[in-house]
Design an enzyme around this catalytic site. Structure first.
Site, PDB file in Angstrom:
ATOM      1  N   GLU A  97     -18.656  45.847  26.000  1.00 22.15           N
ATOM      2  CA  GLU A  97     -19.279  44.718  26.722  1.00 22.15           C
ATOM      3  C   GLU A  97     -19.722  45.150  28.124  1.00 22.15           C
ATOM      4  O   GLU A  97     -20.735  44.676  28.640  1.00 22.15           O
ATOM      5  CB  GLU A  97     -18.308  43.525  26.753  1.00 22.15           C
ATOM      6  N   GLY A 129     -15.253  41.467  17.687  1.00 21.00           N
ATOM      7  CA  GLY A 129     -15.410  40.013  17.734  1.00 21.00           C
ATOM      8  C   GLY A 129     -16.176  39.438  16.549  1.00 21.00           C
ATOM      9  O   GLY A 129     -16.571  38.275  16.562  1.00 21.00           O
ATOM     10  N   ASN A 148      -6.658  43.075  25.065  1.00 16.05           N
ATOM     11  CA  ASN A 148      -7.790  42.883  25.971  1.00 16.05           C
ATOM     12  C   ASN A 148      -8.159  41.398  25.955  1.00 16.05           C
ATOM     13  O   ASN A 148      -8.807  40.935  25.024  1.00 16.05           O
ATOM     14  CB  ASN A 148      -8.965  43.753  25.493  1.00 16.05           C
ATOM     15  N   TRP A 149      -7.734  40.703  26.972  1.00  9.82           N
ATOM     16  CA  TRP A 149      -7.962  39.252  27.013  1.00  9.82           C
ATOM     17  C   TRP A 149      -9.425  38.924  27.341  1.00  9.82           C
ATOM     18  O   TRP A 149      -9.827  37.784  27.256  1.00  9.82           O
ATOM     19  CB  TRP A 149      -7.048  38.589  28.041  1.00  9.82           C
ATOM     20  N   LYS A 150     -10.176  39.904  27.792  1.00  9.33           N
ATOM     21  CA  LYS A 150     -11.565  39.677  28.218  1.00  9.33           C
ATOM     22  C   LYS A 150     -11.602  38.536  29.258  1.00  9.33           C
ATOM     23  O   LYS A 150     -10.675  38.416  30.044  1.00  9.33           O
ATOM     24  CB  LYS A 150     -12.454  39.407  27.002  1.00  9.33           C
ATOM     25  N   HIS A 173     -15.718  49.676  28.208  1.00  7.55           N
ATOM     26  CA  HIS A 173     -15.720  48.772  27.049  1.00  7.55           C
ATOM     27  C   HIS A 173     -17.166  48.459  26.655  1.00  7.55           C
ATOM     28  O   HIS A 173     -18.045  48.396  27.515  1.00  7.55           O
ATOM     29  CB  HIS A 173     -14.963  47.486  27.392  1.00  7.55           C
ATOM     30  N   GLU A 196     -14.168  52.026  19.283  1.00 11.28           N
ATOM     31  CA  GLU A 196     -14.513  50.645  18.963  1.00 11.28           C
ATOM     32  C   GLU A 196     -15.976  50.556  18.525  1.00 11.28           C
ATOM     33  O   GLU A 196     -16.873  50.466  19.377  1.00 11.28           O
ATOM     34  CB  GLU A 196     -14.311  49.752  20.187  1.00 11.28           C
ATOM     35  N   GLY A 236      -8.760  42.274  20.862  1.00 13.02           N
ATOM     36  CA  GLY A 236      -9.354  41.204  21.657  1.00 13.02           C
ATOM     37  C   GLY A 236      -8.867  39.850  21.167  1.00 13.02           C
ATOM     38  O   GLY A 236      -7.808  39.363  21.555  1.00 13.02           O
ATOM     39  N   GLY A 237      -9.643  39.246  20.271  1.00 10.99           N
ATOM     40  CA  GLY A 237      -9.371  37.880  19.800  1.00 10.99           C
ATOM     41  C   GLY A 237      -7.933  37.630  19.375  1.00 10.99           C
ATOM     42  O   GLY A 237      -7.346  36.601  19.722  1.00 10.99           O
ATOM     43  N   SER A 252     -11.960  43.734  15.653  1.00 14.11           N
ATOM     44  CA  SER A 252     -11.442  42.808  14.640  1.00 14.11           C
ATOM     45  C   SER A 252     -10.112  43.263  14.037  1.00 14.11           C
ATOM     46  O   SER A 252      -9.877  43.116  12.834  1.00 14.11           O
ATOM     47  CB  SER A 252     -12.487  42.560  13.546  1.00 14.11           C
TER      48      SER A 252
END
Ligand code: PGA
Length: 257
Positions: free
Chosen positions: A101, A177, A13-15, A99, A171, A238-239, A217
């Protein structure tokens, strides 16, 4: 069906990161570093403007394309939104829905998440449905109640025939994150709870076919511990998906076991 029959699925997930050009460069490096994936799925989810060029760069590889969101209507006066058919036309196979966010920064409701899941399935897109509790909900002992509410709402209009098309990403919001991943035991406990809920709604066999990811994470050095859990079939990342070397290592570590 046993865990071994569920194909491992790792989502990137590159966001809101990567221009089209940066996305293509990242995938081009990933291709060099990864080679053939074998019996697992890797889903790359760039932001909308990068879908087409990244999809082109992915073609001929084992990796597939996913989007990060959609709108449930087919077309019309919905400024700023993107329809399921448009994602399909860009080559998406998967779409992340609900998600944290989206839910907590943009106020997406359970009802909206349900409409998005329905619209994705109607278009032949596979939803990666995200559920998970906030820190205060966890501390109040409400993790299961929150996950149950989110899951039941999102799947309200999903039939037993369709449910295996859905990937569920557990999640916990406090783990996203933050560098503070859930323990593998905890992820297993909630993933198992999710599978029990699915079994209640759809029967054991259908529930056993659904893949459940952990997200929050996930890094190259902890991914294996999650995947070793009996009810965890993948990760949503993500990250650690934003740098080719890091994500390639994470994927390789997922494969070994
Ligand atoms: P993270 O994000 O890996 O950066 O914690 C996970 C996610 O939001 O899907």
């Amino acid at each position: 069906m046993m865990k071994e029959m569920r194909k491992i699925i790792i989502g990137a997930n590159w966001k809101m990161n990567k221009t089209p050009q940066e996305g293509v460069e990242l995938v081009s490096e990933l291709k060099e570093q990864l080679g053939a994936l074998g019996d697992m799925e890797v889903v790359i989810c760039p932001p909308y403007p990068a879908l087409l060029p990244v999809g082109a760069e992915l073609s001929g590889t084992d990796m597939v394309l996913g989007a990060q969101n959609l709108y449930w209507e087919k077309e019309g006066a919905y400024t700023g939104e993107v329809s399921p058919g448009m994602l399909k036309a860009c080559g998406c196979e998967y779409v992340i829905i609900g998600h944290s966010e989206r839910r907590h920064v943009f106020g997406e409701t359970d009802d909206e998440v349900a409409k998005k899941v329905r619209a994705a399935l109607d278009e032949g897109l596979k939803p990666i449905l995200c559920v998970g509790e906030l820190l205060e909900e966890r501390e109040a002992g409400k993790t299961e109640a929150v996950v149950k509410r989110q899951l039941e709402a999102a799947l309200a209009e999903v039939s037993a025939e369709e449910v295996s098309e859905i990937v569920i990403a557990y999640e916990p919001v406090w783990a996203i994150g933050t560098g503070k991943a859930s323990t593998a035991d905890d992820a297993q406990r909630v993933a198992h709870f999710i599978r029990q809920l699915l079994a209640k709604g759809y029967g054991n066999e259908k529930a056993e076919a659904v893949r459940i990811q952990y997200g929050g994470s996930v890094k190259p050095d902890n991914v294996r511990a999650f995947l070793e859990q009996p009810d965890v079939d993948g990760a949503l990342v993500g990250g650690a998906s934003l740098k080719a070397a890091v994500f390639a290592e994470l994927v390789k570590n997922s494969r070994e076991g």
